[in-house]
Motif scaffolding. Structure first.
Motif, mmCIF file in Angstrom:
data_model
loop_
_atom_site.group_PDB
_atom_site.id
_atom_site.type_symbol
_atom_site.label_atom_id
_atom_site.label_comp_id
_atom_site.label_asym_id
_atom_site.label_seq_id
_atom_site.Cartn_x
_atom_site.Cartn_y
_atom_site.Cartn_z
ATOM 1 N N ILE A 22 -40.597 4.536 103.708
ATOM 2 C CA ILE A 22 -39.633 4.703 104.789
ATOM 3 C C ILE A 22 -39.307 6.184 104.973
ATOM 4 O O ILE A 22 -38.939 6.867 104.013
ATOM 5 C CB ILE A 22 -38.328 3.922 104.506
ATOM 6 N N ASP A 23 -39.465 6.664 106.185
ATOM 7 C CA ASP A 23 -39.117 8.051 106.508
ATOM 8 C C ASP A 23 -38.180 8.039 107.715
ATOM 9 O O ASP A 23 -38.607 8.069 108.861
ATOM 10 C CB ASP A 23 -40.380 8.858 106.819
ATOM 11 N N SER A 24 -36.888 7.978 107.451
ATOM 12 C CA SER A 24 -35.897 7.978 108.524
ATOM 13 C C SER A 24 -35.288 9.369 108.655
ATOM 14 O O SER A 24 -35.410 10.202 107.757
ATOM 15 C CB SER A 24 -34.807 6.936 108.258
ATOM 16 N N GLN A 25 -34.619 9.625 109.779
ATOM 17 C CA GLN A 25 -34.107 10.974 110.018
ATOM 18 C C GLN A 25 -32.941 10.943 111.005
ATOM 19 O O GLN A 25 -32.614 9.904 111.573
ATOM 20 C CB GLN A 25 -35.218 11.860 110.585
ATOM 21 N N VAL A 26 -32.332 12.122 111.185
ATOM 22 C CA VAL A 26 -31.314 12.319 112.219
ATOM 23 C C VAL A 26 -31.728 13.509 113.063
ATOM 24 O O VAL A 26 -32.462 14.391 112.606
ATOM 25 C CB VAL A 26 -29.913 12.549 111.608
ATOM 26 N N LYS A 27 -31.252 13.517 114.302
ATOM 27 C CA LYS A 27 -31.582 14.609 115.217
ATOM 28 C C LYS A 27 -30.335 15.022 115.980
ATOM 29 O O LYS A 27 -29.679 14.188 116.596
ATOM 30 C CB LYS A 27 -32.683 14.170 116.189
ATOM 31 N N LEU A 28 -30.001 16.300 115.921
ATOM 32 C CA LEU A 28 -28.859 16.860 116.651
ATOM 33 C C LEU A 28 -29.406 17.606 117.865
ATOM 34 O O LEU A 28 -30.014 18.666 117.730
ATOM 35 C CB LEU A 28 -28.058 17.796 115.748
ATOM 36 N N SER A 29 -29.209 17.030 119.053
ATOM 37 C CA SER A 29 -29.852 17.565 120.256
ATOM 38 C C SER A 29 -29.023 18.633 120.958
ATOM 39 O O SER A 29 -29.558 19.649 121.412
ATOM 40 C CB SER A 29 -30.131 16.427 121.241
ATOM 41 N N LYS A 30 -27.706 18.408 121.053
ATOM 42 C CA LYS A 30 -26.906 19.307 121.879
ATOM 43 C C LYS A 30 -25.462 19.335 121.432
ATOM 44 O O LYS A 30 -24.885 18.300 121.106
ATOM 45 C CB LYS A 30 -26.984 18.843 123.343
ATOM 46 N N VAL A 31 -24.871 20.522 121.430
ATOM 47 C CA VAL A 31 -23.429 20.703 121.192
ATOM 48 C C VAL A 31 -22.909 21.669 122.262
ATOM 49 O O VAL A 31 -23.444 22.765 122.418
ATOM 50 C CB VAL A 31 -23.146 21.260 119.783
ATOM 51 N N THR A 32 -21.894 21.240 122.999
ATOM 52 C CA THR A 32 -21.316 22.083 124.056
ATOM 53 C C THR A 32 -19.798 22.047 123.958
ATOM 54 O O THR A 32 -19.213 20.965 123.890
ATOM 55 C CB THR A 32 -21.743 21.591 125.452
ATOM 56 N N LYS A 33 -19.183 23.219 123.967
ATOM 57 C CA LYS A 33 -17.721 23.299 123.932
ATOM 58 C C LYS A 33 -17.221 23.932 125.220
ATOM 59 O O LYS A 33 -17.739 24.952 125.681
ATOM 60 C CB LYS A 33 -17.249 24.111 122.733
#
Length: 675
Positions: free
Chosen positions: A481-492
């Motif tokens: 099993i190779d699972s992951q997370v992805k952070l695409s965008k942060v805007t303030k």
């Protein structure tokens, strides 16, 4: 005279402002809104690190911002301060569908579960179930299932067989016997329903509470007769073993007579009332439609979420060829079906996984001589519970009480002691047979596997001949099993709320309390005026195939301090830095969206009053950390900057006396009362 009228009008105006709350006809007549969970955004996306000036309109008497009137045809979505998902009440719902041989509405140890039953939960809103199922899953070979993170409430529950050879109309529903004093909820009782010539079992309205466990007890005459025969044979075998004891005083003939009596008594105990017998006769099911047998090649092309079995005989030519070549008496193999590699899989998303076992023999093999063993659980889930198959293409039985099938000479059972699937030949296998059958793990959610977990299923087969016992193994079936997370965008950006032009500035304690979930004592009462307040909104988007946590750090100039957020949060120490806040605890959402559709993260920052003057440039940076829950992969970080030029909301009226219009009943809220 005109001057007197003006003076009289002024007196009336002063009196009205002292004794009643009014809104002028020039401004919106708004009731106080519920505290927003997440601020409503403007339709135009703002870019970070931009200078935004506050509006020029000023509030009445220079103390509070003006609530502007929203045009009736302009939809302004002001989200109430509802409990966010992490605060809502959720529970894991466990359940089982089983064959209740003794009709006691309890799952006894020797009773079988029913696999391949799809369980669907439909959320009930305003007394009606929704059209789409909120949760669904399949029962495994034990008839067990788990629905995770189910929101507490009322649901319609639906059971449907996905196995073409299992028709729920052939089963009787066993109702749990309840105390006469206990109130009966007719809507919660399971009922057989026909829809489009398809049978399913439904419970119209069931309340799911914390730790709820669901059970569906079914009775089928044929299954009961098979179980009865098995139990009778077991009793006879026990008595026969006792007869060999020399201490016994009875003769073998006497013992056989006693066995017959025991069998008769057992049968009488198992019989049901005459009225129930008539009902059972009406639901006896005989399969009359005979479908053609599949070949091994056809079996390999079967849909990835279905299982099948095949059995073919070698031609006389092939048999003769094997004899000339002096080939092995038997051979077997196990391999994945529909995968790039027959013996190893890498999984990065939700999946179904199927393997096929094949057995070939060049000489006759007697009943009960073949035994193939393979680990039953693919892997363990996050709760350390083994993941069992959902479907196996051959019947479950025992050597003493096998279940006949026209395709293969094999049955299987689950060895609870070794946690292995055991496949055995319940009848003679003639020379030249080529048998194949499949095992399926269906609709597996990758979130339920710990990242980097692996498995290895090693098949072993033994064949007993008269003169010897042979054992063979084949290549293990492995996976990763190779699972992951992805952070695409942060805007303030500075916070805006529809037509409320005074935002992002916050000018009253009530306004502040309407945004943050909890207002610290440091900013209440007389302390409130010691600071100037600005609200910022943070947009975060991403995706995940493993659980995740979200951390946030707010970095402000002018000695700004975080007052709070519009959702649950905890202050944490992240890698030695205590300025971080945990915004989301363990979360299994595949889409990460704190945005226009699902609600921004709002953070309110307080600045010392002596540091802020009109036209002061306020700069603010946010750092967002997406933390993979399994700690195998590195944390992901993104930052965003924004600024805003501060403006005081001081309103000075220059002009004639304001007119006050009021009609109808009720009381108008003043501007001060609405904030």
């Amino acid at each position: 005279m005109k001057n007197k009228k003006k003076q009289f009008a002024a007196i009336l105006l002063a009196a009205s402002m002292l004794f009643i709350n009014t809104n002028t006809s020039l401004y919106a007549k708004e009731e106080p809104k519920a505290k927003p969970e997440a601020a409503q955004e403007t339709k135009t996306n703002r870019q970070p690190a931009t200078t935004i000036y506050a509006p020029t309109q000023q509030p009445l008497l220079g103390t509070a911002p003006l609530k502007e009137e929203t045009p009736k045809d302009t939809p302004v979505k002001e989200e109430p301060k509802t409990e966010p998902k992490e605060k809502a009440l959720y529970t894991d719902v466990k359940g089982q569908v089983y064959l209740d041989d003794n009709k006691n509405a309890k799952a006894d140890k020797e009773e079988k579960g029913l696999s391949d039953i799809e369980v669907r939960l439909y959320k009930i809103k305003e007394g009606k179930p929704e059209k789409e199922a909120a949760y669904h899953t399949l029962t495994n070979i034990k008839g067990e299932y788990v629905l995770e993170e189910v929101e507490l409430g009322n649901y319609k529950i639906e059971y449907k067989s996905v196995d073409s050879e299992k028709n729920l109309k052939d089963y009787t529903i066993i109702q749990e016997k309840k105390d006469e004093k206990e109130p009966v909820n007719k809507k919660a009782e399971p009922k057989l329903v026909e829809k489009n010539k398809e049978y399913r079992i439904e419970q119209e309205d069931v309340e799911l509470k914390e730790g709820s466990k669901l059970e569906l007890a079914l009775f089928r005459v044929e299954a009961f007769e098979e179980g009865k025969e098995r139990r009778q044979k077991q009793e006879v075998n026990k008595e026969a073993s006792k007869a060999d004891n020399p201490v016994k005083q009875e003769t073998r003939k006497q013992k056989e007579t006693a066995n017959k009596k025991t069998e008769t008594n057992t049968t009488k105990k198992a019989e049901v009332k005459q009225s129930e017998k008539q009902e059972e006769k009406t639901i006896r099911h005989k399969i009359t439609k005979i479908e053609p047998l599949m070949t091994t090649a056809q079996l390999n092309k079967l849909n990835s979420t279905k299982v099948g079995a095949a059995n073919a005989q070698d031609s006389d030519f092939i048999k003769a060829l094997y004899a000339v070549l002096d080939s092995e008496d038997w051979a077997f193999n196990a391999y994945y079906v529909g995968q790039n590699d027959k013996y190893h899989v890498e999984k990065t998303n939700d999946f179904s996984l199927k393997y096929q076992i094949e057995f070939h023999n060049n000489r006759d093999i007697e009943k009960g001589s073949v035994e193939i063993r393979i680990p039953a659980t693919l892997s363990n889930d996050r709760d350390h519970k083994g993941i069992l198959p959902t479907s196996i293409a051959i019947p479950q039985g025992t050597l003493d009480a096998p279940v006949e099938n026209r395709i293969t000479p094999f049955n299987y059972y689950l060895d609870e002691d070794t946690n292995e699937l055991v496949f055995f030949n319940y009848k003679k296998i003639t020379s030249g047979s080529n048998v194949a059958f499949q095992v399926l793990y269906k609709n597996l959610q990758i979130m339920e596997f710990v990242d980097d977990s692996t498995w290895s299923l090693k098949p072993t087969a033994t064949v007993q001949f008269k003169d010897q016992k042979e054992e063979k193994t084949t290549t293990p079936l492995t996976g990763h099993i190779d699972s992951q997370v992805k952070l695409s965008k942060v805007t303030k950006t500075p916070y805006t709320l529809g037509a409320k032009s005074y935002y992002p500035g916050i000018y009253t304690e009530k306004q502040l309390a309407s945004i943050v979930t909890s207002l610290p004592q440091e900013y209440k009462g007389d302390n409130f005026t010691k600071y100037k307040y600005v609200a910022w909104q943070v947009q975060v988007t991403g995706s995940a195939t493993q659980p995740w946590e979200l951390y946030l750090k707010d970095i402000s100039n002018l000695e700004g301090k975080v007052v709070g957020f519009n959702r649950s949060y905890n202050k944490i120490n992240y890698r030695g830095d205590s300025a971080y806040y945990k915004i989301s605890d363990m979360n299994k959402d595949k889409l990460i969206h704190y945005d226009n559709q699902y609600g921004y993260i709002l953070v309110v920052v307080a600045y010392p009053a002596d540091k802020i003057q009109p036209n002061t440039l306020i700069e603010n940076t946010v750092e967002v950390v997406l933390h993979p829950y399994d700690r195998v992969d590195e944390d992901l970080k993104l930052t965003s900057k924004a600024n805003w030029v501060y403006r005081d909301y001081a309103w000075n009226y220059k002009g004639d006396i304001i007119g006050v219009d009021k009609s109808g009943g009720g009381t108008y809220k003043s501007f001060f009362g609405s904030l």
